[in-house]
Design an enzyme around this catalytic site. Structure first.
Site, mmCIF file in Angstrom:
data_model
loop_
_atom_site.group_PDB
_atom_site.id
_atom_site.type_symbol
_atom_site.label_atom_id
_atom_site.label_comp_id
_atom_site.label_asym_id
_atom_site.label_seq_id
_atom_site.Cartn_x
_atom_site.Cartn_y
_atom_site.Cartn_z
ATOM 1 N N TYR A 93 -38.698 3.340 -10.818
ATOM 2 C CA TYR A 93 -37.439 3.568 -10.092
ATOM 3 C C TYR A 93 -36.296 3.939 -11.018
ATOM 4 O O TYR A 93 -36.156 3.364 -12.092
ATOM 5 C CB TYR A 93 -37.024 2.287 -9.344
ATOM 6 C CG TYR A 93 -37.903 1.948 -8.178
ATOM 7 C CD1 TYR A 93 -37.632 2.451 -6.914
ATOM 8 C CD2 TYR A 93 -39.011 1.120 -8.346
ATOM 9 C CE1 TYR A 93 -38.440 2.135 -5.840
ATOM 10 C CE2 TYR A 93 -39.826 0.795 -7.265
ATOM 11 C CZ TYR A 93 -39.534 1.309 -6.021
ATOM 12 O OH TYR A 93 -40.334 1.000 -4.955
ATOM 13 N N THR A 122 -35.045 1.896 5.326
ATOM 14 C CA THR A 122 -34.179 2.108 6.499
ATOM 15 C C THR A 122 -34.219 3.565 6.960
ATOM 16 O O THR A 122 -34.103 3.848 8.157
ATOM 17 C CB THR A 122 -32.722 1.703 6.181
ATOM 18 O OG1 THR A 122 -32.359 2.268 4.912
ATOM 19 C CG2 THR A 122 -32.591 0.186 6.127
ATOM 20 N N LYS A 170 -43.780 -10.014 12.118
ATOM 21 C CA LYS A 170 -44.986 -9.183 11.991
ATOM 22 C C LYS A 170 -45.923 -9.846 10.990
ATOM 23 O O LYS A 170 -45.477 -10.537 10.087
ATOM 24 C CB LYS A 170 -44.601 -7.788 11.471
ATOM 25 C CG LYS A 170 -43.714 -7.006 12.404
ATOM 26 C CD LYS A 170 -42.873 -5.973 11.647
ATOM 27 C CE LYS A 170 -41.700 -6.635 10.978
ATOM 28 N NZ LYS A 170 -40.954 -5.760 10.059
ATOM 29 N N ASP A 210 -41.738 -0.631 8.799
ATOM 30 C CA ASP A 210 -40.595 0.237 9.148
ATOM 31 C C ASP A 210 -40.848 0.966 10.468
ATOM 32 O O ASP A 210 -39.948 1.098 11.314
ATOM 33 C CB ASP A 210 -40.354 1.294 8.054
ATOM 34 C CG ASP A 210 -40.146 0.680 6.678
ATOM 35 O OD1 ASP A 210 -39.727 -0.495 6.606
ATOM 36 O OD2 ASP A 210 -40.401 1.378 5.679
HETATM 37 P P1 ADP Z 1 -44.976 -4.631 6.381
HETATM 38 O O1 ADP Z 1 -45.411 -3.218 6.219
HETATM 39 O O2 ADP Z 1 -43.493 -4.741 6.552
HETATM 40 O O3 ADP Z 1 -45.554 -5.590 5.377
HETATM 41 P P2 ADP Z 1 -46.934 -5.717 8.255
HETATM 42 O O4 ADP Z 1 -48.006 -5.536 7.238
HETATM 43 O O5 ADP Z 1 -46.755 -7.102 8.746
HETATM 44 O O6 ADP Z 1 -45.528 -5.117 7.808
HETATM 45 O O7 ADP Z 1 -47.309 -4.774 9.468
HETATM 46 C C1 ADP Z 1 -46.415 -4.379 10.457
HETATM 47 C C2 ADP Z 1 -47.198 -4.048 11.717
HETATM 48 O O8 ADP Z 1 -48.128 -3.002 11.439
HETATM 49 C C3 ADP Z 1 -48.029 -5.211 12.237
HETATM 50 O O9 ADP Z 1 -47.295 -6.067 13.085
HETATM 51 C C4 ADP Z 1 -49.124 -4.470 12.993
HETATM 52 O O10 ADP Z 1 -48.656 -4.089 14.270
HETATM 53 C C5 ADP Z 1 -49.329 -3.222 12.152
HETATM 54 N N1 ADP Z 1 -50.404 -3.450 11.167
HETATM 55 C C6 ADP Z 1 -50.261 -3.623 9.835
HETATM 56 N N2 ADP Z 1 -51.480 -3.818 9.241
HETATM 57 C C7 ADP Z 1 -52.383 -3.765 10.238
HETATM 58 C C8 ADP Z 1 -53.821 -3.886 10.300
HETATM 59 N N3 ADP Z 1 -54.561 -4.116 9.202
HETATM 60 N N4 ADP Z 1 -54.416 -3.775 11.500
HETATM 61 C C9 ADP Z 1 -53.702 -3.554 12.622
HETATM 62 N N5 ADP Z 1 -52.358 -3.430 12.638
HETATM 63 C C10 ADP Z 1 -51.701 -3.529 11.478
#
Ligand code: ADP
Length: 302
Positions: A101, A31, A225, A258
């Site tokens: 942690y 956060t 996402k 985030d």
């Molecule tokens: P988290 O970090 O919470 O697991 P995600 O992996 O789903 O979230 O990624 C969040 C956002 O970051 C995605 O919606 C995308 O916009 C971007 N992103 C993450 N990984 C990639 C990637 N390999 N290529 C392009 N964009 C990415």
């Protein structure tokens, strides 16, 4: 709508290896990361604040200093005599990172222990942002207090956004996590899950299943996402999907979600344009993952 973006959760001391056997101290937490990026993305007419609990010791003061230097307001933060902030250490072995942690007694676990203090903190917020980690660290009996305060803030006009950030190890059980996260979704205008987590811990077969599940729980809108795959946005009015631009040269995906949330919310709060909001989220996350670390100063201050 009040122009205050208030993130709620736990910011921790981060000890990261510098490569010579020493560690560099920083501050991070899901956060906090979102608040930090929101400050960069929102215009100066918006305030960005952070709500948590910290100690009255030196390291807590350093954390507050860091927030203030980042132009994040700290006025509402609870100060506790007997506790201090949590800590994690990153260790590297054969190029792989692992985390240790020390957070079980952290001050942040008391952030909802004083309902009056919490209610006063939420009083002036236009957008309240929290995560599944915010819920996980609370004692079970404080989670209801917390959600009740959000309901009241919402009745008073605030919008509420939530990233489930499912981390079963922080909860007493996976069932408790699923139940509480589902209840939390019901008090939200916007739920922003990452499909990988939802597949792993709710068994959703597709992002659409995750979106429908959170809508059924009472969320007004859901933005799912999914790493490089399409972002799904769903509400009572229907569903749309947006393809993030491909990103090459990925260095570290820490804080992808985030930072996406921060840029998405900043755009959505200022223009209400869904496609532009996903674009802003994907653009920032796409830049962040091309750099090492959670907090990447990759844009000019607003
Ligand atoms: P988290 O970090 O919470 O697991 P995600 O992996 O789903 O979230 O990624 C969040 C956002 O970051 C995605 O919606 C995308 O916009 C971007 N992103 C993450 N990984 C990639 C990637 N390999 N290529 C392009 N964009 C990415």
């Amino acid at each position: 709508m009040s122009k205050t973006f208030l993130a709620i959760g736990e910011s921790m001391v981060e000890m990261a290896p510098t490569g010579d056997g020493a560690f560099a101290m920083g501050f991070a937490g899901d956060t906090l990361n979102t608040a930090w990026y929101a400050r960069k993305c929102l215009p100066s007419s918006w305030n960005v604040g952070y709500y948590t609990a910290v100690g009255r010791d030196q390291v807590s003061a350093q954390m507050l200093d860091f927030l203030k230097r980042s132009e994040i307001e700290t006025d509402q933060i609870r100060l506790l005599e007997e506790r201090t902030v949590g800590l994690y250490m990153i260790q590297l072995k054969d190029g792989e990172r692992s985390f240790a942690y020390w957070r079980s007694q952290s001050a942040a676990r008391c952030l909802a222990a004083d309902p009056e203090h919490l209610t006063a903190a939420l009083d002036n917020a236009g957008l309240i942002y929290f995560s599944g980690i915010t819920l996980a660290i609370l004692p079970a009996e404080d989670r209801e207090t917390f959600l009740e305060s959000l309901r009241a803030a919402r009745m008073a006009g605030a919008k509420v956004a939530f990233d489930p950030n499912l981390r079963p190890r922080l909860w007493e059980s996976a069932d408790a996590m699923r139940t509480c996260v589902t209840e939390a979704a019901g008090v939200c205008d916007l739920v922003m899950p990452s499909f990988e987590d939802e597949l792993a811990h709710f068994g959703d077969q597709t992002p659409k299943v995750s979106a429908d599940r959170y809508l059924a729980a009472g969320a007004q809108m859901v933005v799912v996402k999914n790493g490089p795959e399409e972002v799904i946005c769903a509400s009572g009015e229907g569903q749309s999907s947006f393809q993030p631009n491909p990103v090459h040269n990925i260095v570290d995906t820490t804080a992808a979600g985030d930072s996406f949330n921060a840029a998405f919310l900043a755009e959505f709060l200022t223009t209400g344009n869904l496609a532009a909001s996903v674009d802003a989220g994907a653009k920032l996350a796409g830049t962040v993952i091309q750099h090492r670390g959670a907090l990447v100063d990759c844009m000019a201050p607003a």
